[in-house]
Motif scaffolding. Structure first.
Motif, PDB file in Angstrom:
ATOM      1  N   UNK A 191    -144.444 -44.084-123.019  1.00  0.00           N
ATOM      2  CA  UNK A 191    -143.968 -43.716-121.683  1.00  0.00           C
ATOM      3  C   UNK A 191    -142.772 -44.527-121.201  1.00  0.00           C
ATOM      4  N   UNK A 192    -142.080 -45.300-122.044  1.00  0.00           N
ATOM      5  CA  UNK A 192    -140.946 -46.066-121.509  1.00  0.00           C
ATOM      6  C   UNK A 192    -139.836 -45.197-120.949  1.00  0.00           C
ATOM      7  N   UNK A 193    -139.746 -43.927-121.406  1.00  0.00           N
ATOM      8  CA  UNK A 193    -138.683 -43.059-120.917  1.00  0.00           C
ATOM      9  C   UNK A 193    -138.986 -42.485-119.542  1.00  0.00           C
ATOM     10  N   UNK A 194    -140.198 -42.679-119.030  1.00  0.00           N
ATOM     11  CA  UNK A 194    -140.518 -42.198-117.689  1.00  0.00           C
ATOM     12  C   UNK A 194    -139.629 -42.843-116.641  1.00  0.00           C
ATOM     13  N   UNK A 195    -139.182 -42.092-115.644  1.00  0.00           N
ATOM     14  CA  UNK A 195    -138.508 -42.708-114.494  1.00  0.00           C
ATOM     15  C   UNK A 195    -139.439 -43.697-113.798  1.00  0.00           C
ATOM     16  N   UNK A 196    -138.860 -44.673-113.116  1.00  0.00           N
ATOM     17  CA  UNK A 196    -139.643 -45.732-112.487  1.00  0.00           C
ATOM     18  C   UNK A 196    -140.658 -45.193-111.484  1.00  0.00           C
TER      19      UNK A 196
ATOM     20  N   UNK B 293    -144.650 -45.977-111.339  1.00  0.00           N
ATOM     21  CA  UNK B 293    -145.229 -46.573-110.137  1.00  0.00           C
ATOM     22  C   UNK B 293    -146.450 -45.783-109.670  1.00  0.00           C
ATOM     23  N   UNK B 294    -146.369 -44.450-109.749  1.00  0.00           N
ATOM     24  CA  UNK B 294    -147.494 -43.627-109.336  1.00  0.00           C
ATOM     25  C   UNK B 294    -148.703 -43.873-110.225  1.00  0.00           C
ATOM     26  N   UNK B 295    -148.489 -43.949-111.526  1.00  0.00           N
ATOM     27  CA  UNK B 295    -149.587 -44.227-112.446  1.00  0.00           C
ATOM     28  C   UNK B 295    -150.209 -45.576-112.140  1.00  0.00           C
TER      29      UNK B 295
ATOM     30  N   UNK C 296    -155.656 -64.418-118.535  1.00  0.00           N
ATOM     31  CA  UNK C 296    -155.873 -64.032-117.140  1.00  0.00           C
ATOM     32  C   UNK C 296    -154.867 -63.006-116.642  1.00  0.00           C
ATOM     33  N   UNK C 297    -153.653 -63.033-117.184  1.00  0.00           N
ATOM     34  CA  UNK C 297    -152.621 -62.142-116.652  1.00  0.00           C
ATOM     35  C   UNK C 297    -151.429 -62.089-117.598  1.00  0.00           C
ATOM     36  N   UNK C 298    -150.674 -60.990-117.574  1.00  0.00           N
ATOM     37  CA  UNK C 298    -149.399 -60.943-118.302  1.00  0.00           C
ATOM     38  C   UNK C 298    -148.361 -61.743-117.535  1.00  0.00           C
ATOM     39  N   UNK C 299    -147.247 -62.039-118.175  1.00  0.00           N
ATOM     40  CA  UNK C 299    -146.167 -62.717-117.468  1.00  0.00           C
ATOM     41  C   UNK C 299    -145.477 -61.733-116.530  1.00  0.00           C
ATOM     42  N   UNK C 300    -144.812 -62.265-115.532  1.00  0.00           N
ATOM     43  CA  UNK C 300    -144.164 -61.419-114.530  1.00  0.00           C
ATOM     44  C   UNK C 300    -143.141 -60.487-115.167  1.00  0.00           C
ATOM     45  N   UNK C 301    -142.432 -60.955-116.188  1.00  0.00           N
ATOM     46  CA  UNK C 301    -141.384 -60.157-116.806  1.00  0.00           C
ATOM     47  C   UNK C 301    -141.850 -59.304-117.966  1.00  0.00           C
ATOM     48  N   UNK C 302    -143.171 -59.129-118.110  1.00  0.00           N
ATOM     49  CA  UNK C 302    -143.688 -58.403-119.279  1.00  0.00           C
ATOM     50  C   UNK C 302    -144.897 -57.568-118.889  1.00  0.00           C
ATOM     51  N   UNK C 303    -144.712 -56.628-117.960  1.00  0.00           N
ATOM     52  CA  UNK C 303    -145.833 -55.807-117.539  1.00  0.00           C
ATOM     53  C   UNK C 303    -145.432 -54.361-117.244  1.00  0.00           C
ATOM     54  N   UNK C 304    -144.363 -53.904-117.869  1.00  0.00           N
ATOM     55  CA  UNK C 304    -143.945 -52.511-117.711  1.00  0.00           C
ATOM     56  C   UNK C 304    -144.826 -51.605-118.573  1.00  0.00           C
ATOM     57  N   UNK C 305    -145.224 -50.424-118.070  1.00  0.00           N
ATOM     58  CA  UNK C 305    -145.993 -49.480-118.893  1.00  0.00           C
ATOM     59  C   UNK C 305    -145.218 -49.090-120.157  1.00  0.00           C
ATOM     60  N   UNK C 306    -145.890 -49.153-121.308  1.00  0.00           N
ATOM     61  CA  UNK C 306    -145.260 -48.840-122.590  1.00  0.00           C
ATOM     62  C   UNK C 306    -145.910 -47.624-123.254  1.00  0.00           C
ATOM     63  N   UNK C 307    -147.231 -47.610-123.323  1.00  0.00           N
ATOM     64  CA  UNK C 307    -147.931 -46.532-124.023  1.00  0.00           C
ATOM     65  C   UNK C 307    -149.236 -46.241-123.311  1.00  0.00           C
TER      66      UNK C 307
END
Length: 255
Positions: A51-56, A60-62, A221-232
């Protein structure tokens, strides 16, 4: 049972990313020729689309819906739509995984529809112009469905359109590149790639999110702030005890 840390973590990952007023996430394939629609029908058998090609706004909705319980979607061909009114039990907890990177190369429309079905209609023009697309992803972990999610959705029109449940969502960082070759050094926003015979081909970043270097900072406990974009996204078909045609969608439910 979902731990307190899991609940806090899911909120930390997703809070502020969604907007309840956004339209349901959908990338339509209306208006495309029959060959494209046939490719979409083949793509529908894939239950783990990137899903990286999805618009932001779609991402966000997901993300917002993941905070509200198990997410049901309608997945048909190259179209994936969140069924907003289908409220289900369950929640999503963070699970750190071994850091991994991957590059998906696309050189023609058959590969585009097979590898990036949800964005194929939007990216086909870019592919024709640039000659190739490349998606480089780095994944640090997943949001995984826990609890008793309902699979037999037969008791209401709210879930009549739903075809799949979201089992998990891999998160990390990515770059979507047009032109060049994966071995040519994906990562530059704009550059020239040397081809055989002295020819040169331009490449550019179409879309990106996160910082792959920060993915190594993920914890249990958590991903890093710069590494939490939906990928798959990982889906499972919904099992019904009555035929789908016996269920009637709500009259005012838009498609």
């Amino acid at each position: 049972m979902l731990s307190r840390a899991g609940l806090v973590l899911s909120s930390a990952i997703l809070c502020g990313c969604g907007n309840g007023a956004l339209a349901a996430a959908v990338i339509p394939n209306d208006g495309h020729d029959t060959a494209d629609l046939a490719r979409c029908r083949v793509a529908a058998s894939q239950d783990q689309p990137l899903v990286p090609e999805w618009p932001a706004s779609y991402k966000a909705r997901l993300e917002a819906m993941l905070l509200q319980g198990a997410v049901a979607v309608e997945y048909l061909g190259c179209e994936l739509r969140i069924v907003d009114r289908c409220q289900l039990p369950g929640s999503y907890a963070w699970k750190r995984t071994t850091l991994s990177t991957d590059t998906t190369d696309i050189r023609d429309e058959d590969e585009l529809y097979a590898k990036l079905p949800l964005g194929a209609a939007l990216l086909s023009g870019e592919l024709r112009t640039s000659g190739s697309l490349h998606v480089q992803t780095t994944v640090a972990g997943q949001l995984q469905l826990v609890g008793e999610a309902a699979h037999d959705l037969t008791s209401g029109a709210e879930c009549a359109r739903a075809t799949h449940l979201v089992l998990a969502l891999s998160v990390g960082a990515f770059e979507l590149i047009a032109g060049g070759e994966a071995s040519g050094g994906i990562g530059a926003d704009l550059g020239l790639v040397e081809l055989g015979g002295g020819a040169r081909q331009s490449k550019s970043t179409i879309r990106s999110a996160g910082d792959a270097r920060s993915c190594a900072d993920a914890t249990d406990e958590a991903p890093s702030v710069g590494c939490r974009s939906p990928i798959q996204i990982f889906l499972t078909p919904i099992k019904r005890s009555v035929p789908l045609e016996a269920l009637s969608p709500l009259p005012n439910e838009s498609r």
